[in-house]
Enzyme design. Sequence first.
Site, PDB file in Angstrom:
ATOM      1  N   TYR A  68       0.947   4.032  20.624  1.00 51.75           N
ATOM      2  CA  TYR A  68      -0.086   4.959  20.080  1.00 51.75           C
ATOM      3  C   TYR A  68       0.072   6.031  21.313  1.00 51.75           C
ATOM      4  CZ  TYR A  68      -1.526   1.863  16.446  1.00 51.75           C
ATOM      5  OH  TYR A  68      -1.686   1.207  15.421  1.00 51.75           O
ATOM      6  N   TRP A  96      -5.628  -1.152   7.907  1.00 49.87           N
ATOM      7  CA  TRP A  96      -5.431   0.310   8.390  1.00 49.87           C
ATOM      8  C   TRP A  96      -5.184   1.450   7.597  1.00 49.87           C
ATOM      9  CZ3 TRP A  96      -0.505   2.753   7.902  1.00 49.87           C
ATOM     10  CH2 TRP A  96       0.491   2.228   7.550  1.00 49.87           C
ATOM     11  N   SER A  97      -5.615   2.664   8.084  1.00 46.75           N
ATOM     12  CA  SER A  97      -5.671   4.028   7.265  1.00 46.75           C
ATOM     13  C   SER A  97      -6.598   3.867   6.182  1.00 46.75           C
ATOM     14  CB  SER A  97      -4.064   4.227   6.735  1.00 46.75           C
ATOM     15  OG  SER A  97      -3.513   4.902   7.671  1.00 46.75           O
ATOM     16  N   GLY A 151      -2.357   7.963   1.010  1.00 48.72           N
ATOM     17  CA  GLY A 151      -1.141   7.115   1.013  1.00 48.72           C
ATOM     18  C   GLY A 151      -0.691   6.895   2.225  1.00 48.72           C
TER      19      GLY A 151
END
Length: 309
Positions: free
Chosen positions: A52, A217-218, A223
């Site tokens: 990251y 995650w997200s 999308g």
Amino acid sequence: MKTISFPESELQSSNVVLGLMRIATLPDDDIRTLYAAARDAGINTFDHADIYGPERHACEKRFGEAVKLSAADRASIVIQSKVGIRQGFFDFSKEHILRTVDESLAALRTDYLDVLLLHRPDTLVEPEEVAAAFDELHTAGKVVNFGVSNHTPGQIELLKTAVNRPLVANQVQLSITHCPMIASGIAANMGGLDQSVDRDNGLLDYSRLHGMTLQAWSPFQKGFFDGVFIGDLDNYAELNSVLDELAAKYEVTPTGIAVAWITRHPAHMQVVLGTTNPGRVAESAAGSDIPLTREEWYRLFRAAGHVVP
Ligand SMILES: NC(=O)c1ccc[n+]([C@@H]2O[C@H](COP(=O)([O-])OP(=O)(O)OC[C@H]3O[C@@H](n4cnc5c(N)ncnc54)[C@H](OP(=O)(O)O)[C@@H]3O)[C@@H](O)[C@H]2O)c1
């Protein structure tokens, strides 16, 4: 705040987790404010990865520099990081896993990780090498629990042929609008319906059967990193209308309901937030244990465009 337990830890892990993937350019004060907002909201679990930021360990380093955890603070939180993605390839070699964990510990300014995840499946994996790396890290006290990310059931079973330590979690992309893992099972065996295609070899059922925690995650992305569905009235008018209605009913924001859609699932999932906005952290944490009814849960699912046959 609902919590999840991991076999090797006494500490319970909050089911809403703060992800630190987007903090590379934030000043120290903003990182401290974000961290404090999470702690105030009952979040005790923080998700990192070696990759990251613009260079390796950049976000881990920013977190370590800015937050400077006291021993007591460190003991009260769960720090998770990941290894295995390199520039253009994946690497689960023993040497890479060991070196990367040492670098992560230095960047985060801590002696141990509570959880280490293998970030994306390496098809050249040698399970014996992973097992040797995990054993060495555990014996040295550098990593307490181990898990995976973006793995299928077969890939997990392959690791388990050599890895004896429990694999406690699998972090995967999951939101109301991106949920093939859930949607395919709801439309099982429907010829001609794309939703019916099983894209992960039954990961949801496998995770429940084996008591593996799924980490989403997200959770707010439409999308793959293409913007959030909350407030997107052009593409998700009906979903936003239902989110607004339930937000009013449960006295939270639509963000809280989007979190609750995941935490309400009986698979005991965790939601990994990517926001850098302290207000959104608090709004999200409020979704930790909202008791959405079955009807409400399925209504959100349908409003996002999925089929309930
Ligand atoms: N294992 C994996 O392969 C993998 C892959 C990707 C991510 N992750 C982990 O998952 C975490 C979350 O991923 P993510 O950041 O993609 O998830 P996300 O929480 O769905 O998205 C965060 C982004 O959406 C914006 N956002 C959120 N709510 C918003 C709203 N209501 N209106 C406008 N913008 C909004 C945030 O902006 P603001 O900052 O302004 O709120 C931020 O840029 C990461 O931090 C990382 O820890 C893991």
